[in-house]
Design a protein around this motif. Sequence first.
Motif, PDB file in Angstrom:
ATOM      1  N   GLN A  58     -50.933 -22.133 -43.005  1.00  0.00           N
ATOM      2  CA  GLN A  58     -49.949 -22.150 -41.924  1.00  0.00           C
ATOM      3  C   GLN A  58     -50.653 -21.886 -40.573  1.00  0.00           C
ATOM      4  N   SER A  59     -51.219 -22.938 -39.991  1.00  0.00           N
ATOM      5  CA  SER A  59     -51.867 -22.813 -38.689  1.00  0.00           C
ATOM      6  C   SER A  59     -50.808 -22.654 -37.610  1.00  0.00           C
ATOM      7  N   LEU A  60     -51.233 -22.251 -36.418  1.00  0.00           N
ATOM      8  CA  LEU A  60     -50.295 -22.090 -35.307  1.00  0.00           C
ATOM      9  C   LEU A  60     -49.619 -23.410 -34.983  1.00  0.00           C
ATOM     10  N   ARG A  61     -50.381 -24.486 -34.982  1.00  0.00           N
ATOM     11  CA  ARG A  61     -49.820 -25.816 -34.714  1.00  0.00           C
ATOM     12  C   ARG A  61     -48.747 -26.172 -35.750  1.00  0.00           C
ATOM     13  N   ARG A  62     -49.021 -25.864 -37.010  1.00  0.00           N
ATOM     14  CA  ARG A  62     -48.049 -26.178 -38.059  1.00  0.00           C
ATOM     15  C   ARG A  62     -46.807 -25.319 -37.939  1.00  0.00           C
ATOM     16  N   LEU A  64     -45.568 -24.042 -35.158  1.00  0.00           N
ATOM     17  CA  LEU A  64     -44.809 -24.542 -34.014  1.00  0.00           C
ATOM     18  C   LEU A  64     -44.052 -25.821 -34.369  1.00  0.00           C
ATOM     19  N   THR A  65     -44.733 -26.721 -35.086  1.00  0.00           N
ATOM     20  CA  THR A  65     -44.090 -27.970 -35.511  1.00  0.00           C
ATOM     21  C   THR A  65     -42.906 -27.678 -36.424  1.00  0.00           C
ATOM     22  N   THR A  66     -43.084 -26.721 -37.336  1.00  0.00           N
ATOM     23  CA  THR A  66     -42.013 -26.347 -38.260  1.00  0.00           C
ATOM     24  C   THR A  66     -40.805 -25.797 -37.510  1.00  0.00           C
ATOM     25  N   LEU A  67     -41.053 -24.920 -36.548  1.00  0.00           N
ATOM     26  CA  LEU A  67     -39.960 -24.327 -35.777  1.00  0.00           C
ATOM     27  C   LEU A  67     -39.196 -25.394 -35.003  1.00  0.00           C
ATOM     28  N   MET A 124     -45.564 -33.740 -29.664  1.00  0.00           N
ATOM     29  CA  MET A 124     -46.434 -33.257 -30.731  1.00  0.00           C
ATOM     30  C   MET A 124     -47.094 -34.401 -31.500  1.00  0.00           C
ATOM     31  N   HIS A 125     -46.508 -35.599 -31.406  1.00  0.00           N
ATOM     32  CA  HIS A 125     -47.057 -36.755 -32.106  1.00  0.00           C
ATOM     33  C   HIS A 125     -47.563 -37.821 -31.121  1.00  0.00           C
ATOM     34  N   LEU A 210     -50.193 -28.815 -23.482  1.00  0.00           N
ATOM     35  CA  LEU A 210     -50.291 -27.468 -24.052  1.00  0.00           C
ATOM     36  C   LEU A 210     -50.970 -27.479 -25.424  1.00  0.00           C
ATOM     37  N   LEU A 211     -50.668 -28.493 -26.231  1.00  0.00           N
ATOM     38  CA  LEU A 211     -51.318 -28.586 -27.540  1.00  0.00           C
ATOM     39  C   LEU A 211     -52.805 -28.875 -27.384  1.00  0.00           C
TER      40      LEU A 211
END
Length: 223
Positions: A58-62, A64-67, A124-125, A210-211
Amino acid sequence: MIRNILNIVMTVLLLLIMDYRFTGNAFHEIGGVVFALLFVFHNVLNRRWYEVFFKGRQSLRRVLTTLVNLFLVVTMVTVFVTGALISVTVFAPLDMRSENLFMHDMHQGAAFVSFILIAIHLGMHWEILMSKLKNWLHIDVSSLGWVFMSRIISSVVIIYGIYASFTNDIGEKLLMQRVFMGWGEEPSLWGFLLDHFAIVGSYVGITHILLGLLRRVKDTNPK
């Protein structure tokens, strides 16, 4: 690739149905139903995301994407449910219409939250979308002209999008402080589309930037 195209189609459709003063209530409701079906289809296409929800690192990027994805699902369900409850056309035969003004406020507020979350989701994409576009158009991304033009356009869109967010009272709408009966003067269709495309673009651009910064920080401080 179909997922990326679907994201763009849904964003455009959402813009077209956000203000029914331009299209009429019938198109607004029918477009909303079509959008709901596309949203369900989009989630079916991405069902693997749900299957591996608790698996892997569970990386920070993942996270954030999940939230963002989870909040988007919640707000979209809220839009669909409240839309059905205040419907005067598509769901009128079911005789379940609510006259509660708060239901209108919630419908509008959830719609604008979804609008922003979709823009963030696109941001994000964005690298994937732009990579496909560059391949289709055979763009040399290393050329000085492309780099200069893309940065100028991005800066203009972000700056104007932030400005349009204030002039269109996006903050008040997100906080459900503007009811349908108090929207003020009717804007021009082209002005509305320009402003809201710019708002989408600004959130896409800011999310992408930001990403990118997050990735640089991670590369600089690997663990």
